[in-house]
Motif scaffolding. Sequence first.
Motif, short mmCIF file in Angstrom:
data_model
loop_
_atom_site.label_atom_id
_atom_site.label_comp_id
_atom_site.label_asym_id
_atom_site.label_seq_id
_atom_site.Cartn_x
_atom_site.Cartn_y
_atom_site.Cartn_z
N ASP A 22 -3.24 -24.17 17.06
CA ASP A 22 -3.08 -24.54 15.65
C ASP A 22 -1.62 -24.70 15.26
OD1 ASP A 22 -5.78 -24.44 15.46
OD2 ASP A 22 -5.88 -22.45 14.54
N ASP A 23 -0.70 -24.10 16.05
CA ASP A 23 0.73 -24.17 15.74
C ASP A 23 1.46 -25.20 16.60
OD1 ASP A 23 0.11 -22.05 14.13
OD2 ASP A 23 0.83 -20.52 15.53
N ARG A 24 0.80 -25.67 17.67
CA ARG A 24 1.50 -26.44 18.70
C ARG A 24 2.08 -27.75 18.18
NH1 ARG A 24 -2.40 -26.82 23.27
NH2 ARG A 24 -2.05 -24.54 23.24
N ALA A 25 1.29 -28.49 17.40
CA ALA A 25 1.76 -29.81 16.94
C ALA A 25 3.01 -29.68 16.09
CB ALA A 25 0.64 -30.52 16.16
N GLN A 26 3.05 -28.69 15.19
CA GLN A 26 4.21 -28.52 14.32
C GLN A 26 5.43 -28.10 15.12
OE1 GLN A 26 4.32 -29.27 10.94
NE2 GLN A 26 6.48 -29.12 11.42
N VAL A 27 5.23 -27.17 16.08
CA VAL A 27 6.35 -26.74 16.92
C VAL A 27 6.90 -27.93 17.71
CG1 VAL A 27 7.01 -25.31 18.90
CG2 VAL A 27 5.58 -24.36 17.08
N ASP A 28 6.00 -28.73 18.28
CA ASP A 28 6.43 -29.89 19.07
C ASP A 28 7.18 -30.89 18.19
OD1 ASP A 28 6.32 -31.32 21.65
OD2 ASP A 28 5.16 -32.77 20.53
N ARG B 73 11.17 -32.01 18.53
CA ARG B 73 11.57 -33.42 18.65
C ARG B 73 12.62 -33.78 17.60
NH1 ARG B 73 8.40 -36.38 22.06
NH2 ARG B 73 6.45 -35.41 22.71
N ALA B 74 12.49 -33.21 16.42
CA ALA B 74 13.47 -33.48 15.36
C ALA B 74 14.85 -33.02 15.77
CB ALA B 74 13.03 -32.81 14.06
N VAL B 75 14.94 -31.88 16.47
CA VAL B 75 16.23 -31.38 16.95
C VAL B 75 16.76 -32.28 18.05
CG1 VAL B 75 17.44 -29.42 17.94
CG2 VAL B 75 15.60 -29.03 16.33
N VAL B 76 15.90 -32.66 19.01
CA VAL B 76 16.33 -33.50 20.13
C VAL B 76 16.82 -34.85 19.62
CG1 VAL B 76 15.54 -34.70 22.21
CG2 VAL B 76 14.81 -32.35 21.76
N GLU B 77 16.14 -35.42 18.62
CA GLU B 77 16.51 -36.73 18.10
C GLU B 77 17.70 -36.67 17.15
OE1 GLU B 77 12.93 -38.07 16.33
OE2 GLU B 77 11.85 -38.28 18.25
N GLY B 78 18.20 -35.46 16.86
CA GLY B 78 19.41 -35.35 16.05
C GLY B 78 19.17 -35.31 14.56
N ARG B 79 17.88 -35.24 14.11
CA ARG B 79 17.62 -35.17 12.68
C ARG B 79 18.03 -33.82 12.09
NH1 ARG B 79 11.76 -36.05 12.39
NH2 ARG B 79 11.65 -36.27 14.64
N THR C 67 24.60 -37.10 23.15
CA THR C 67 23.37 -37.06 23.94
C THR C 67 22.92 -35.62 24.13
OG1 THR C 67 24.06 -39.05 25.11
CG2 THR C 67 22.31 -37.74 26.13
N PRO C 68 21.65 -35.29 23.86
CA PRO C 68 21.19 -33.91 24.04
C PRO C 68 21.18 -33.52 25.51
CG PRO C 68 19.36 -35.33 23.48
CD PRO C 68 20.58 -36.16 23.33
N LEU C 69 21.77 -32.37 25.84
CA LEU C 69 21.83 -31.89 27.22
C LEU C 69 20.87 -30.72 27.45
CD1 LEU C 69 25.70 -31.95 27.76
CD2 LEU C 69 24.03 -33.71 28.35
N ARG C 70 20.94 -29.71 26.61
CA ARG C 70 20.10 -28.54 26.79
C ARG C 70 19.88 -27.87 25.45
NH1 ARG C 70 22.73 -26.72 31.11
NH2 ARG C 70 21.28 -24.99 31.45
N MET C 71 18.86 -27.04 25.41
CA MET C 71 18.53 -26.29 24.21
C MET C 71 18.32 -24.84 24.61
SD MET C 71 15.65 -27.23 21.38
CE MET C 71 15.66 -26.44 19.77
#
Length: 932
Positions: free
Chosen positions: A381-387, A391-397, A430-434
Amino acid sequence: MTQDSASAEAEVTDERVSALLAYGLMDTSPEAGFDDAVLVASALCAAPAARLCFVATGRPRVAARIGPAAGETGLDDALCAAVLAGPGLLVIPDLTADPRTRDHPGVTGPEGLRFYAGARLETPDGLGLGTLCVLDVVPRPAGLNPGQAAGLGALARQIMARLELRRAVSRRNADIVQRQETQEIREASAVRLGETALLMRLAIEATDLGVFDYDLVADRLTWDGRTRTLFGAAPDEPVTYAGSFLPRLHPEDRARIDAEIQACLDPRRTGLFDSAFRIRAPDGARRWLSARGRRVVAGGRATRLVCTLLDISARKEGELALQAIRDRYRLVTRATNDAIWDWDLSTGTMVWNEALQAAYGWVPDQVEPTGAWWIARVHPDDRAQVDDDIRAVVEGRVSEWSHEYRFLRADGTYAEVLDRGYMVRDAAGTPLRMIGALLDVTERNQVGAQFRAVFEGANLGIVQLDPRSLKALRVNAKLCEIWGAQPEEILGQSVAKWTPAEDAVARDALHRRLANGEIMQETLEKRYRRADGRLIWGRVNLVSQVLGDAIQTTAMIEDITQERLAEERQRALIELGDALRDSGARGSMLNAAAAILGRTLSTARAGYRSVDPRAGLSAPGGIWPASAAAADAAPRPLADFPATAQCLRRGETVAVPDVTGDPHFAGDAAGYAALGVRALIEVPLIQRGNLVGVLFAHASEPRDWAPGEVAFAREVAERAWDALGRFQAEDQQRLLNRELSHRLKNTLAMVQAIASQTLRNAPDFETAKESLAARLIALGKAHDILLTGARESADIDAVITGALSIHDDRQPGRFAIRGPAIEVGPKAALSLSLMMHELATNAVKYGALSVPEGRVVVDWQILDGGAEPSLRMAWTEQGGPIVRAPARRGFGSRLIERGLAGAIGGEVSLLYEPGGVVCRVEAPLAGFQSVD
């Protein structure tokens, strides 16, 4: 392949076989010279593999090879043919991207070859016999550097020079004395070998490689100049393996390197040497060298060890520094109870610290080193929001990430966790690591379950804070509503961002007390800046207390902005009352109201403008300039502001946050832009149903008007208008008296005209008496309607209904009267009443009202298409007898056609249609509404 091309290929193959036979290369055993060539090619190009191949018929024959990728893969079949197809070098930076090689086993199989560079072995007459090539297991987008390309080509030419020498020897006349022949061959070979050695040396000198040549038979060690420089040996200093080489190695590396060299010389091993070791440089610094080479076998035993050396100190120091950082990172992660994860986005790998097992029971063998493993253990139930958030962090938003969700333990239960992650990017973004930390908050959430029910349902904004960082740990829906932000915009953020800069000093003092662990309970009033930029006032109950081993800080916030504004507006209204009592004229009253309105609403512009009610929307005067005294206060025509004017004429207050962004006011945007206005409040001032003025406040920037601000503007306008009404009451009474006298004179004149015309056209006294009485009754009803209120006008529906009531009383429901509400002036009301009476009288005598089933429809509408609005009205009879035009027109017909048109202007047409009489009226709306 055509017959001609097949024949040409066979001819080339035959010629190549003949040439290889002449060179003595058909079915020969391995040669040391060829081995040296591939060794030098490998070192020159820094490639792990090199090959020397000759092609006769069928599969190419490998004459010499070096490197781990030397298995028979069939790759040479395709590449040798490609090299032989043309002169020069063939370089393939990535074998997986070339259609000739991407499906070969050497590329797709375990060898994993990725790079190829091959030089053509060409006879003096241009015939290709084979290739000298180097291979690598990693792609090289840049290919070979110029020195490597030149060196590889030079080696290929020297191999052919050696073969030319062999062919020259074979062609010697058998009659030449063997000794002489041998001597000449040796001399020629010496020359050729000298040239080969010179070219090889030049090729090596083009790189930073040093040469290490250990002659095992003579126990002689040879170093070139680069190697002597690396080891700090003088140019003429004799060097030996045991006396010069081994002592210069680092003590910790000496035994290992000696053992690896002895293993290389062992006939049972591969004969390859590839290692790195430390030496002490002449300047006392420690250096790292990389050595790569192979043994040379002659007579069934190892005779030489030839290696190349490369200084890799910079790279090695970087690797050691990186390892030190990793060691420190591992120690830091052990010092926390948080499960720390490190996600390499380029490879997709994710590593965890030991807390993953300690806190959640996952042993290392159960954990896949991928981000997918982690996401799969987030509750469905939480997976879609976490994903989505990741993605928002990876895409730089967003740059940071914080999320509460449920994480699967190894025993199958779920833990409630607070996960916080931070993105690492390169200089290009460019995102390298998190990197993130997983904190188990299950116990905290269970303990606070009851509190959360109160927390979420509270009518106050509540935020729980980390007292040291002042980051929001939990917020309720009411706080999000107060701050105009979503929970994810607040959680993990410092509450300092919501405080305006001008309040920073008081804010920082309070924050220092909280960060120092002070236990406090205070109530204070503070300003906050919402997410949309608007400032609000909040009443804050701040509690910082010890719970268990930690300090918990909670702030309960109530939005008191409207209270503050209401107090401010109440003071302004009291001030307005004082100002109105002290003012003695219309202009000063309204200007005082405008000044208080602008100051209270904090707008740069506020003012009052009058509107001429007689001119309507075409009035040349305007209502929009900032104030009577402003430099830009030139009047603007109402036509420049059609949407605003329409609302104001309906008595509606206009409050527009941004005229450029509101489609309803798109037609007004240009007019406002010329005045520098973006947001506005306009309050209409209505007198006897007409727009006579506007009190306004303008802002040059977009502004979201609060309901209280709009209500305040209306209150100011109403109070000023009421005060002005009382001030003008005496003057108004005088005007009413004059109007009554004027109206009485007009009425007497109309009665005289009606009596005169009626008596003149009546055939007898009784008829004259009846007609005159009916007309005077209709005229009286119109006056009754006009005198029922204080206004000088009446509703058009009331005028028509009153005029027809005498006829509707006989048979109710015979009239259908419909149209928009319109106020008409006294002249129009009297003339319209008489016209309706005449039409109804004729209908009773001759038309639709003369039969029981007949009906009359009276309808009207306003037309806005012309230069000014007009009113169109129609009298339509239905269900009556067939109507014919009268042979003679009497006074009634003339009254219908001329009375109303003469009073208000416009046109009246009377048509005798077969289905019933139709009377149409079209006149300016201003004429109907005139009070003159």
